[in-house]
Motif scaffolding. Sequence first.
Motif, short mmCIF file in Angstrom:
data_model
loop_
_atom_site.label_atom_id
_atom_site.label_comp_id
_atom_site.label_asym_id
_atom_site.label_seq_id
_atom_site.Cartn_x
_atom_site.Cartn_y
_atom_site.Cartn_z
N GLU A 151 47.56 47.11 33.75
CA GLU A 151 48.10 46.80 32.43
C GLU A 151 47.66 45.42 31.95
O GLU A 151 47.30 45.23 30.79
N GLN A 152 47.66 44.45 32.86
CA GLN A 152 47.24 43.09 32.48
C GLN A 152 45.76 43.05 32.10
O GLN A 152 45.39 42.37 31.15
N VAL A 153 44.92 43.77 32.82
CA VAL A 153 43.48 43.77 32.52
C VAL A 153 43.21 44.47 31.19
O VAL A 153 42.50 43.95 30.33
N THR A 154 43.79 45.66 31.01
CA THR A 154 43.52 46.40 29.77
C THR A 154 44.10 45.67 28.56
O THR A 154 43.48 45.66 27.49
N THR A 155 45.25 45.04 28.71
CA THR A 155 45.82 44.26 27.61
C THR A 155 44.91 43.10 27.26
O THR A 155 44.67 42.81 26.07
N TRP A 156 44.36 42.42 28.28
CA TRP A 156 43.42 41.31 28.04
C TRP A 156 42.22 41.79 27.23
O TRP A 156 41.86 41.19 26.21
N VAL A 157 41.62 42.88 27.65
CA VAL A 157 40.43 43.40 26.95
C VAL A 157 40.79 43.87 25.55
O VAL A 157 40.08 43.57 24.59
N ASP A 158 41.89 44.62 25.43
CA ASP A 158 42.28 45.13 24.11
C ASP A 158 42.61 44.02 23.13
O ASP A 158 42.28 44.12 21.94
N ASN A 159 43.24 42.96 23.59
CA ASN A 159 43.65 41.86 22.70
C ASN A 159 42.55 40.85 22.43
O ASN A 159 42.58 40.16 21.41
N ASN A 160 41.61 40.71 23.35
CA ASN A 160 40.59 39.68 23.21
C ASN A 160 39.20 40.22 22.89
O ASN A 160 38.35 39.48 22.46
N ASP A 161 38.99 41.49 23.14
CA ASP A 161 37.66 42.09 23.01
C ASP A 161 36.60 41.19 23.65
O ASP A 161 35.53 40.96 23.11
N ASP A 162 36.95 40.67 24.81
CA ASP A 162 36.08 39.75 25.55
C ASP A 162 35.79 40.36 26.91
O ASP A 162 36.67 40.45 27.76
N TRP A 163 34.55 40.81 27.11
CA TRP A 163 34.16 41.49 28.34
C TRP A 163 33.47 40.56 29.33
O TRP A 163 32.95 41.01 30.35
N ARG A 164 33.44 39.26 29.04
CA ARG A 164 32.77 38.33 29.95
C ARG A 164 33.65 38.07 31.17
O ARG A 164 34.81 37.70 31.05
N LEU A 165 33.06 38.27 32.34
CA LEU A 165 33.79 38.04 33.58
C LEU A 165 34.26 36.60 33.67
O LEU A 165 35.39 36.35 34.11
N ARG A 166 33.45 35.66 33.25
CA ARG A 166 33.83 34.24 33.29
C ARG A 166 35.13 33.99 32.54
O ARG A 166 36.04 33.34 33.05
N SER A 167 35.25 34.53 31.34
CA SER A 167 36.48 34.33 30.55
C SER A 167 37.69 34.92 31.25
O SER A 167 38.75 34.31 31.32
N PHE A 168 37.51 36.12 31.78
CA PHE A 168 38.62 36.80 32.46
C PHE A 168 39.06 36.03 33.70
O PHE A 168 40.25 35.79 33.90
N ILE A 169 38.11 35.64 34.52
CA ILE A 169 38.43 34.94 35.78
C ILE A 169 39.07 33.59 35.52
O ILE A 169 40.05 33.22 36.18
N THR A 170 38.54 32.84 34.56
CA THR A 170 39.07 31.48 34.34
C THR A 170 40.28 31.45 33.41
O THR A 170 41.21 30.69 33.64
N ASN A 171 40.29 32.29 32.38
CA ASN A 171 41.38 32.22 31.40
C ASN A 171 42.54 33.15 31.71
O ASN A 171 43.70 32.73 31.63
N LYS A 172 42.27 34.39 32.07
CA LYS A 172 43.36 35.33 32.35
C LYS A 172 43.89 35.15 33.77
O LYS A 172 45.09 35.05 33.98
N CYS A 173 42.99 35.13 34.74
CA CYS A 173 43.43 35.02 36.15
C CYS A 173 43.69 33.57 36.56
O CYS A 173 44.27 33.33 37.62
N VAL A 174 43.29 32.62 35.75
CA VAL A 174 43.45 31.18 35.99
C VAL A 174 42.94 30.82 37.40
O VAL A 174 43.61 30.15 38.17
N CYS A 175 41.74 31.29 37.69
CA CYS A 175 41.11 30.97 38.97
C CYS A 175 40.41 29.62 38.88
O CYS A 175 39.92 29.22 37.82
N HIS A 176 40.37 28.94 40.00
CA HIS A 176 39.74 27.63 40.10
C HIS A 176 38.55 27.71 41.06
O HIS A 176 38.54 28.54 41.97
#
Length: 190
Positions: free
Chosen positions: A142-167
Amino acid sequence: MIGLVYAGGKSSRFGKDKATYRVPGLPATNVQLAVEKLTPLCQRIVVCANEINQAHIVKLVGQVPAVQIICDIPPYDCHGPLSAIIACTNQFSIAQDYLTLAVDYPYITKNSLAVLARTSSSYIATSQHNHYSLAHFSISNEQVTTWVDNNDDWRLRSFITNKCVCHPLTYRSSNEFSNLNYREVDLNEK
C-alpha cells in the motif's frame, strides 16, 4: 527479511539478458550468484523476472528452497525496479523488511550484503556512485503504490531516499560495486 532480486531489466545496453548471463571467471550466472549471496541473510527470496527470461530463471533457481519467481503486475509493470518492488510487496499482507540486489552486481561480496542487512534504512554508496538497487528498507504494498500513484515518480533514487528515508552506507570504490552495463567493457576489464 525478504531478499528481492531485480532480474527483469531489458539489458539493452548490455546486449544479452544480464540475469541469465555468466560472467567469464565467475562460477554461476548472475541470478544464481544473487540468490546464493542473499540465501544466508533472508528467510525468503523473491526474484522479479520478465516474461522473456522467466522460464530460464525458473530452471536456474526455481528449485532453490524459499525462492519465488514473479513478474511485474499491471498496471504497475514495465517501470524498472519500482515495478519489481510493487510486485514483490504484493505477495505480503503487511510491511516487510527488504534487502534488494540487482543481478548486474555479480562481484558484490556476501560480507557487504551482510553489513547492509544489519543496517536498516540504508543503501550502498561509494565516492563515485550511489547504488540505490543495493538497499535495505521496510515497506508495504500500500505504501509503495500510494507513493507511485501520488507522485508519478518511478525513479528508484526518489523512492529510496524520499519515501523509505534511506541513508548512504558508504564504502570505498572497488570492483565489488561494478555494475554490468556494457558487456564489451566488462569482459575487457577482467
